[in-house]
Write a protein that holds these residues in place. Structure first.
Motif, PDB file in Angstrom:
ATOM      1  N   LYS A  25      28.958  24.922 -43.152  1.00  0.00           N
ATOM      2  CA  LYS A  25      29.929  24.949 -42.058  1.00  0.00           C
ATOM      3  C   LYS A  25      31.215  25.652 -42.499  1.00  0.00           C
ATOM      4  N   GLU A  26      31.992  26.110 -41.544  1.00  0.00           N
ATOM      5  CA  GLU A  26      33.342  26.553 -41.836  1.00  0.00           C
ATOM      6  C   GLU A  26      34.174  25.300 -42.089  1.00  0.00           C
ATOM      7  N   ASN A  45      36.050  19.550 -39.167  1.00  0.00           N
ATOM      8  CA  ASN A  45      35.783  20.661 -38.254  1.00  0.00           C
ATOM      9  C   ASN A  45      35.009  20.128 -37.051  1.00  0.00           C
ATOM     10  N   ARG A  51      29.142  26.263 -37.876  1.00  0.00           N
ATOM     11  CA  ARG A  51      28.763  27.309 -38.822  1.00  0.00           C
ATOM     12  C   ARG A  51      29.419  28.636 -38.488  1.00  0.00           C
ATOM     13  N   TYR A  54      35.679  27.181 -36.108  1.00  0.00           N
ATOM     14  CA  TYR A  54      36.355  25.972 -36.569  1.00  0.00           C
ATOM     15  C   TYR A  54      37.302  25.481 -35.495  1.00  0.00           C
ATOM     16  N   HIS A  80      41.104  28.216 -43.148  1.00  0.00           N
ATOM     17  CA  HIS A  80      39.704  27.970 -42.823  1.00  0.00           C
ATOM     18  C   HIS A  80      38.838  28.945 -43.595  1.00  0.00           C
ATOM     19  N   SER A  81      37.537  28.711 -43.535  1.00  0.00           N
ATOM     20  CA  SER A  81      36.634  29.521 -44.355  1.00  0.00           C
ATOM     21  C   SER A  81      35.650  30.298 -43.501  1.00  0.00           C
ATOM     22  N   HIS A  82      35.218  31.407 -44.055  1.00  0.00           N
ATOM     23  CA  HIS A  82      34.101  32.185 -43.523  1.00  0.00           C
ATOM     24  C   HIS A  82      33.020  32.152 -44.597  1.00  0.00           C
TER      25      HIS A  82
END
Ligand SMILES: [Zn+2]
Length: 128
Positions: A25-26, A45, A51, A54, A80-82
């Motif tokens: 997941k992000e 999230n 995925r 977010y 946040h993430s990728h």
């Protein structure tokens, strides 16, 4: 508004550890502090498709902002993430941007920060 994000190396690693735990997941959270990042605040999230997107869970977000205020800390950035993409804002990131603090993005190619929606990059400076 600071035009540079100063983050101690150990807090960058703490953030990365949080985001690694969220894969596939992000992940999303806040950086708080005064002049530099002093606290990493992971948030759940709540995005329906975590995925590919977010959404900071609103109750946890509100609680985090309140605690921050009580401790005299300022919101310095939202991260946040990728997990599978570059550290660059997606069209959705740009469209849904509401905060005036930098958006820090952890991608497969590193960490970068941007003011959104305008897209101006903010340098992330590591402190020892
Ligand atoms: Zn994104």
């Amino acid at each position: 508004m600071s035009q540079v994000l100063y983050v101690p190396r150990r807090l960058l690693e703490e953030t990365r550890a949080h985001l690694d735990r969220e894969v596939p997941k992000e992940g999303v959270g806040l950086w708080a502090g005064r002049r530099e990042v002093e606290r990493v605040i992971p948030l759940p999230n709540a995005h329906p498709e975590p995925r590919v997107g977010y959404l900071a869970e609103p109750v946890a977000l509100l609680r985090a902002l309140r605690e921050m205020e009580k401790e005299g800390l300022t919101l310095l950035a939202i991260y946040h993430s990728h997990p599978k993409g570059p550290a660059f804002p997606s069209p959705t990131d740009i469209r849904e941007a509401r905060w005036r603090v930098p958006y820090v993005i952890f991608g497969t190619d590193g960490v970068r920060a941007f003011l959104l929606p305008e897209g101006r990059e903010i340098p992330v400076v590591l402190l020892p």
